[in-house]
Enzyme design. Structure first.
Site, PDB file in Angstrom:
ATOM      1  CG  ASP A   1      -1.648   1.186   1.520  1.00 44.69           C
ATOM      2  OD1 ASP A   1      -2.307   1.641   0.586  1.00 44.69           O
ATOM      3  OD2 ASP A   1      -1.605   1.716   2.657  1.00 44.69           O
TER       4      ASP A   1
ATOM      5  CG  ASP B   1      -1.589   7.661   0.791  1.00 44.98           C
ATOM      6  OD1 ASP B   1      -0.556   8.257   0.484  1.00 44.98           O
ATOM      7  OD2 ASP B   1      -2.663   7.797   0.182  1.00 44.98           O
TER       8      ASP B   1
HETATM    9  P1  B16 Z   1      -6.420  10.324  -3.594  1.00 43.03           P
HETATM   10  P2  B16 Z   1      -3.676   4.102   0.019  1.00 43.03           P
HETATM   11  C1  B16 Z   1      -5.543   6.035  -0.017  1.00 43.03           C
HETATM   12  O1  B16 Z   1      -4.280   5.556  -0.346  1.00 43.03           O
HETATM   13  C2  B16 Z   1      -5.514   6.819   1.280  1.00 43.03           C
HETATM   14  O2  B16 Z   1      -5.253   5.962   2.372  1.00 43.03           O
HETATM   15  C3  B16 Z   1      -6.843   7.489   1.498  1.00 43.03           C
HETATM   16  O3  B16 Z   1      -6.815   8.252   2.677  1.00 43.03           O
HETATM   17  C4  B16 Z   1      -7.177   8.374   0.289  1.00 43.03           C
HETATM   18  O4  B16 Z   1      -8.417   8.988   0.449  1.00 43.03           O
HETATM   19  C5  B16 Z   1      -7.160   7.507  -0.968  1.00 43.03           C
HETATM   20  O5  B16 Z   1      -5.900   6.900  -1.095  1.00 43.03           O
HETATM   21  C6  B16 Z   1      -7.472   8.308  -2.223  1.00 43.03           C
HETATM   22  O6  B16 Z   1      -6.429   9.193  -2.438  1.00 43.03           O
HETATM   23  O7  B16 Z   1      -7.347  11.410  -3.164  1.00 43.03           O
HETATM   24  O8  B16 Z   1      -4.960  10.727  -3.590  1.00 43.03           O
HETATM   25  O9  B16 Z   1      -6.834   9.643  -4.871  1.00 43.03           O
HETATM   26  O10 B16 Z   1      -3.548   4.066   1.513  1.00 43.03           O
HETATM   27  O11 B16 Z   1      -4.627   3.075  -0.550  1.00 43.03           O
HETATM   28  O12 B16 Z   1      -2.330   4.131  -0.671  1.00 43.03           O
HETATM   29 MG    MG Z   2      -2.746   3.200   3.423  1.00 42.82          MG
END
Ligand code: B16
Ligand code: MG
Length: 216
Positions: free
Chosen positions: A9, A11
């Site tokens: 993953d 984030d």
């Molecule tokens: P974006 P991951 C996720 O990333 C985040 O954990 C989540 O908080 C966020 O809303 C989502 O990506 C969408 O992100 O707005 O940048 O498209 O943890 O799956 O890497």
């Molecule tokens: Mg994450």
């Protein structure tokens, strides 16, 4: 058990961008008169942008048209991208790059499995993009975590089976997604939040391939 691949993953696992998502969402929530806490933010980890906005609007019982929602989601993303723009290698969480390199040297395949649509720019800014053979992110998926689509696509592209692949995730929804499709799951964070994971580590500091092999 022979581990053939690892899916990471983004984030909260590779970079600490979760804090920037939180700040940007909190600013937006406050501007609408909605209070939004760090605890509530846990529910948004791994959740898509629009689903995150809907969650926040529901907290404040605010109803908006689709057009207004698109505008708000775009403004949150602009704010988030201001943080992304300033990112560099110092944002990489301790030990994760070393661990990925160790996997690669051992011919373990590497993919990214993120819900974010900003995954590529972040990997470029942090100079990590070349470490990934496959990148599956919010631009290539229809269903977000806890749906396992992102990990299934990653494994399919890497040509490996779920049971020989380890998913590293910091969110409950991501762990559920991995488990649902029979991946091995390692939670990054605390046991009490990630109790459904096969195993939990606080982070990649001092975590080596030999440790992974001991777990599975
Ligand atoms: P974006 P991951 C996720 O990333 C985040 O954990 C989540 O908080 C966020 O809303 C989502 O990506 C969408 O992100 O707005 O940048 O498209 O943890 O799956 O890497
Ligand atoms: Mg994450």
């Amino acid at each position: 058990m022979m581990i053939k691949a690892c899916i990471f993953d983004l984030d909260g696992v590779i970079v600490d961008s979760a804090k920037y998502h939180f700040t940007a969402w909190q600013e937006l929530a406050n501007s609408l008169g909605i209070s939004f806490t760090k605890e509530q933010n846990e529910d948004l980890k791994g959740v898509s942008r629009m689903d995150s906005l809907n969650y926040i609007l529901k907290l404040g019982s605010v109803e908006l048209s689709q057009e207004e929602k698109e505008k708000l989601a775009a403004s949150k993303n602009d704010r988030y991208l201001q943080y992304v723009d300033k990112m560099d290698k110092s944002e990489i969480l301790p030990g994760v790059e070393e661990f990925i390199r160790e996997c690669r040297e051992a011919s373990i395949k590497i993919a990214l499995g993120s819900s974010s649509k900003n995954a590529r720019p972040i990997l470029e800014k942090t100079n990590l993009i070349d470490l990934f053979e496959v990148i599956v992110d919010g631009n290539n998926t229809i269903n977000t975590k806890p749906d396992p689509e992102v990990f299934i696509k990653g494994a399919t592209k890497l040509k490996v089976k779920a049971e020989e692949t380890v998913v590293f995730e910091d969110s409950i929804k991501g762990i559920r997604a991995a488990n649902k499709a029979y991946f091995r799951s390692i939670g990054i964070g605390e046991w009490h939040t990630l109790i459904e994971a096969d195993y939990v580590i606080p982070g990649f500091e001092n975590f080596k391939l030999t440790d992974l092999k001991e777990i599975f």
